[in-house]
Design a protein around this motif. Sequence first.
Motif, mmCIF file in Angstrom:
data_model
loop_
_atom_site.group_PDB
_atom_site.id
_atom_site.type_symbol
_atom_site.label_atom_id
_atom_site.label_comp_id
_atom_site.label_asym_id
_atom_site.label_seq_id
_atom_site.Cartn_x
_atom_site.Cartn_y
_atom_site.Cartn_z
ATOM 1 N N GLU A 77 30.079 -35.818 -12.692
ATOM 2 C CA GLU A 77 29.203 -35.332 -11.620
ATOM 3 C C GLU A 77 27.827 -35.999 -11.708
ATOM 4 N N ALA A 122 30.882 -29.250 -7.730
ATOM 5 C CA ALA A 122 31.460 -27.925 -7.476
ATOM 6 C C ALA A 122 32.113 -27.842 -6.091
ATOM 7 N N GLU A 123 31.458 -28.391 -5.071
ATOM 8 C CA GLU A 123 32.013 -28.289 -3.717
ATOM 9 C C GLU A 123 33.369 -28.985 -3.650
ATOM 10 N N VAL A 124 33.444 -30.183 -4.263
ATOM 11 C CA VAL A 124 34.699 -30.944 -4.243
ATOM 12 C C VAL A 124 35.773 -30.183 -5.019
ATOM 13 N N ILE A 153 35.997 -27.031 -5.655
ATOM 14 C CA ILE A 153 36.419 -25.796 -4.969
ATOM 15 C C ILE A 153 37.376 -26.145 -3.809
ATOM 16 N N ALA A 154 37.019 -27.192 -3.069
ATOM 17 C CA ALA A 154 37.895 -27.603 -1.960
ATOM 18 C C ALA A 154 39.277 -27.977 -2.495
ATOM 19 N N SER A 180 25.417 -28.741 -9.089
ATOM 20 C CA SER A 180 26.016 -28.248 -7.839
ATOM 21 C C SER A 180 26.532 -26.826 -8.028
ATOM 22 N N ARG A 219 23.533 -24.500 -7.821
ATOM 23 C CA ARG A 219 23.051 -24.362 -6.432
ATOM 24 C C ARG A 219 23.977 -23.463 -5.621
ATOM 25 N N LEU A 220 25.272 -23.638 -5.796
ATOM 26 C CA LEU A 220 26.225 -22.774 -5.061
ATOM 27 C C LEU A 220 26.026 -21.312 -5.448
ATOM 28 N N HIS A 267 24.737 -17.873 -3.218
ATOM 29 C CA HIS A 267 25.592 -16.703 -3.011
ATOM 30 C C HIS A 267 25.227 -15.513 -3.881
ATOM 31 N N VAL A 284 33.111 -18.944 -1.533
ATOM 32 C CA VAL A 284 32.531 -20.012 -0.702
ATOM 33 C C VAL A 284 33.397 -20.216 0.540
#
Lengths: 538, 283
Positions: free
Chosen positions: A210, A250-252, A254-255, A513, A516-517, A521, A538
Motif C-alpha cells: 500500500e 483498504a478500499e480495494v 474491501i471491494a 486507507s 481514513r475509512l 464511519h 462500507v
Amino acid sequence: MDDIRMNALDVQHLSYRYRTRQDFALRDISFDVQPGELVLVAGASGCGKTTLMRCINGLIPRSYKGGELSGEIRILGQDPTPLKLADISQMVGTVLQDPERQIVGAYVLNDVAFGLENLAVPREEILRRVDKVLDYLEISHLRDRETYALSGGEKQKVAIADVLVMEPDILVLDEPLANLDPASAEEALVLIRQLADSGKSILLIEHRVESVLSIRPDKALFLEEGELVYYGEIDGFLEAVNPFDVKLPAEVAIARMKERGAPPPPPKRARQENVDPLVVMENVRFGYVPEREVLHDVSLEIYPGDVIAVLGPNGAGKTTLVRHLIGLEKPTSGRVLLEGRDTRDITVAQAAHTVGFVFQNPSHMLFAPTVWEELAFGPRNLGFDEVRVARNVQRSLEIMDLTEFADISPLALSYGQQRRVGIGAVLAMESKILVMDEPTAGQDYRHYTQFMNAIVQMPVEAIVFITHDIDLAIQYANRVILVHDGRVVADGAPEEVLADEERLEQCRLRPTSLLRLNLMHVEHTGTFLPLEALVGVV
Amino acid sequence: MIVTWSYKDRDTIIQRLDPRARLIFMFCAIIAIIQVWDFRILVAWLGVALGAFFLARLTWQETRRFWMVVLPIITMLVTITALTGRGGEEAYKVTHPIWSTVLFGRFTFTISAEQLAFAASQFVRMVTMATFGLLVPFTIHPAQYGVTFRGLGMSDKFAVATDLAFRLVPTVAKDFQVTLDAQRARGYELERKGGGLFQQIRNLAPLIVPVTIGTILSGEDIIDAMDLRAFGAKPKRTWVIELKYEPRDYVLIAAGIIVLVVTTVANVLGYGNLWVPGWLLPG
C-alpha cells in the motif's frame, strides 16, 4: 532484437536452485525492465524475491556457488556471465534488506566513499561525488557522523547513498522500508520515485504494498513459490493478487472481499474493568549514559485484557520502554512493579514467568538443533514438566505455521520463518504478558495476519506490541500508546488516539486507507473496526 | 552491524599525533619493555603510559569495562606465576626463601624474595603494556584505522580487513550482550548450578551458538556487501582519509627507535635484569 537491447534489464527463463536445497527457488522467470521504470516486486516470505535480486546483482553464482542456474539475464544489453562482481556493481546497485548489514564504514564519509575508493577513483573526485549524493539525499549533515549511531531511517538513506555514489543505471532495493517509521518510509519512497524519474530502473522488493502504491510504480511483479504469477500494470496487479496474500489499500481489499466473501474479523479483546494491574510504571526515568536521558517520567499501567500497540517514530524510546517491563533495563529513577514486585528485586529470568519478550532480531536467540528444541528451551527453563513442554511446543508450532519445520534446524530457515520461531519460542512459555518488538517487520501479510489472529485468541492476559503499522493497531489493539521523544504523548482507545491527525504527524505516523475509512464511519460504528468487519459497513 | 570502540574526539596532544607515529612508538616501547625485568625501569615505563593516558584525557569511567576485564586476568596470571614459582626461570637463577610451609603434610611451599620481586615486575609490565594497548582504540579515530594500517606498510586488502577485524571485538561484545538479554528473557540463567564440566559447557550453548553463527553470517553479509561495492576490483585503491606526518611525529618515532635501541644494547650488556631490593632479602 533492438527492443531487447534498449531494456535496462532483460530476464529470460531464469531458474535457480540453491546447492543445499532440493526445490528450485526460482522457476522459469521472464520479464524486462525499461530505463526509468519502477517495478514493485511482491510476494510472500520465501517466494524467491531475494534470490531473484541475487541473480540480477551477480551474487548468484559468484558468491552462492554450486547451485543450479539456467536461463538468461542481460543487464543494459550485456551478458553479465563473464563479468566480475565489481563490474556488475557499477551497473546494478543493491541496497540489502537490512542496511546494518551493508554499512562497512565506521563513519558516513568512509562508508559512502568505500565503493569509489575500491575503483581507485581520485580522492578529490570521490569527495565531490560523495558530497553531491549526500546533498541529493539531503543528508549532508550526517557526513561526519558514526554510522553505528544513526537512526534506522538515516542508515537506510546512507545505504542508498552507498550505491548511488557509484552511479549505477539499475537499482535493486530489498525491503528498504522494513525498519522505518511511516514518515521515514514516505521520505524514502519519494526519493525512490525521484530516482526512477531521473532515469534509474528500479526493482523495489517490498511487503508494504500500500505504501509503495503511493509513488505510482510503473509495474508490479508478483512471485509465488518461485514462479512468476503476475508481471504488468498496477491495475492488473491489484486484480490479480489475493487480498489475503498482499496488503492492498483498504478500499480495494474491501471491494475484493465483497466479491470473494470476507473472512470473519479477528477477535478483538474487550478491556477489563476494576482489575488489578499486572504492570505499574511509576515516574520512570532512564538513560543508557548519564548525560542523555531516553525516558522522561513515564507512568502507565497494564491490565489484564489489554492489547496494546506502542507506536512512535524511530528512536522515540519504544524498545527502551518495553525492555523495562521484563527488567532488562532498570529505571534510573522511579520504579516498575511486575505483579507488585519491583523489577530491581527480581532477575530477568524470574520476570520471564510473567512477561514473555520477543526480540526484534531472531538471530540473537536461535541455537537449538531443531525448531522443536528451540521452542522447548523457554518452557524448560521455567521448570515446566515434559508433558506441558510438549503441549506448549505443539501449540506454538501450529499457531506460527511451523509444524513442517519442527525437526529441522531453525538456522536453516528464511528470516521471516526465523522470526516466527522467535515468537513461537516465547508463546510456548505461557507468560501472562506477551511483549513483541515489531512482530510483523519483514513478515508477509498472510503469515502475520494468521499468527496475530491466533495470538490474540491465546490465553495470554495482556499483549503489548511495538509497531510502525497503524493498521496492525486498528486490527488488533484495544489500546494505543504513542511514544515520542521518550514520553508517552497519548494513551487510550485506538479511536481516541489515532483520530488526532496532528499528533500522528508529530509522531511521524501517517494515516492509512484503513484509518481514513474508520474515521469516516466511526460516528456510526462507535469504534474502529478491522478490515473484515468494515466490509459490512462500507 | 559492525560497531566501533568507544572513541571520543578530543583535541589533546596525544590525538594530534599521527596514529602511525603513535603505533610505531608503541611497538618500540613494547619491544623495549619485554626486554626488561628491573622493577624501577618498568615503573618509569608505567609512568610514561599513564602520562599518555592522562594527556589523552581518558577517564576511569570510559575505560572501566576494559580494566574490569584486563586487571583480573593480569592479577590471576601474576598470582599463579608467583605461587607456582614458574615463569621466572630466565629472570633469576638464585632464590632466597623468605617464608615456607608444608601443605597437606607432604608438599613444601616456599616463597622467595625473587618470586615476589618477579611478581611485582610482571604486574607492572603487564599493566604498562595494557595501558599502551588501551590507547589505540580509545585515541585513534575509527575512520583512520584502515589508512593507518595501510600507512604502516600493509597491502590495501589487508589494511581494510584489519580495520574490520579490529572493530570485530566491540561488535562481538555487543552481540553477546544482546544474546544474553534475549536468552535471559527466555528464563535462561548464566549462573545455573549443577552438572559436570561437560554440562556446564553445554549450558553456554544458548549464548555461544547465536553469537558464533551470527558473527559468521554477518561476516558473509559483509563480504557480499563489499563485493557489491567493487572491493578488490583494482590492484590499488584510493583512501579518502589522508594522514600527514608533522615534525612532532618524527620526534616521537625517533624517540621510540632510540629507546628501543638503547634498551636492546643495555640488555645485551646485561643491564635491566630482575632487581631484588635489599630489604626484601632475608637476614
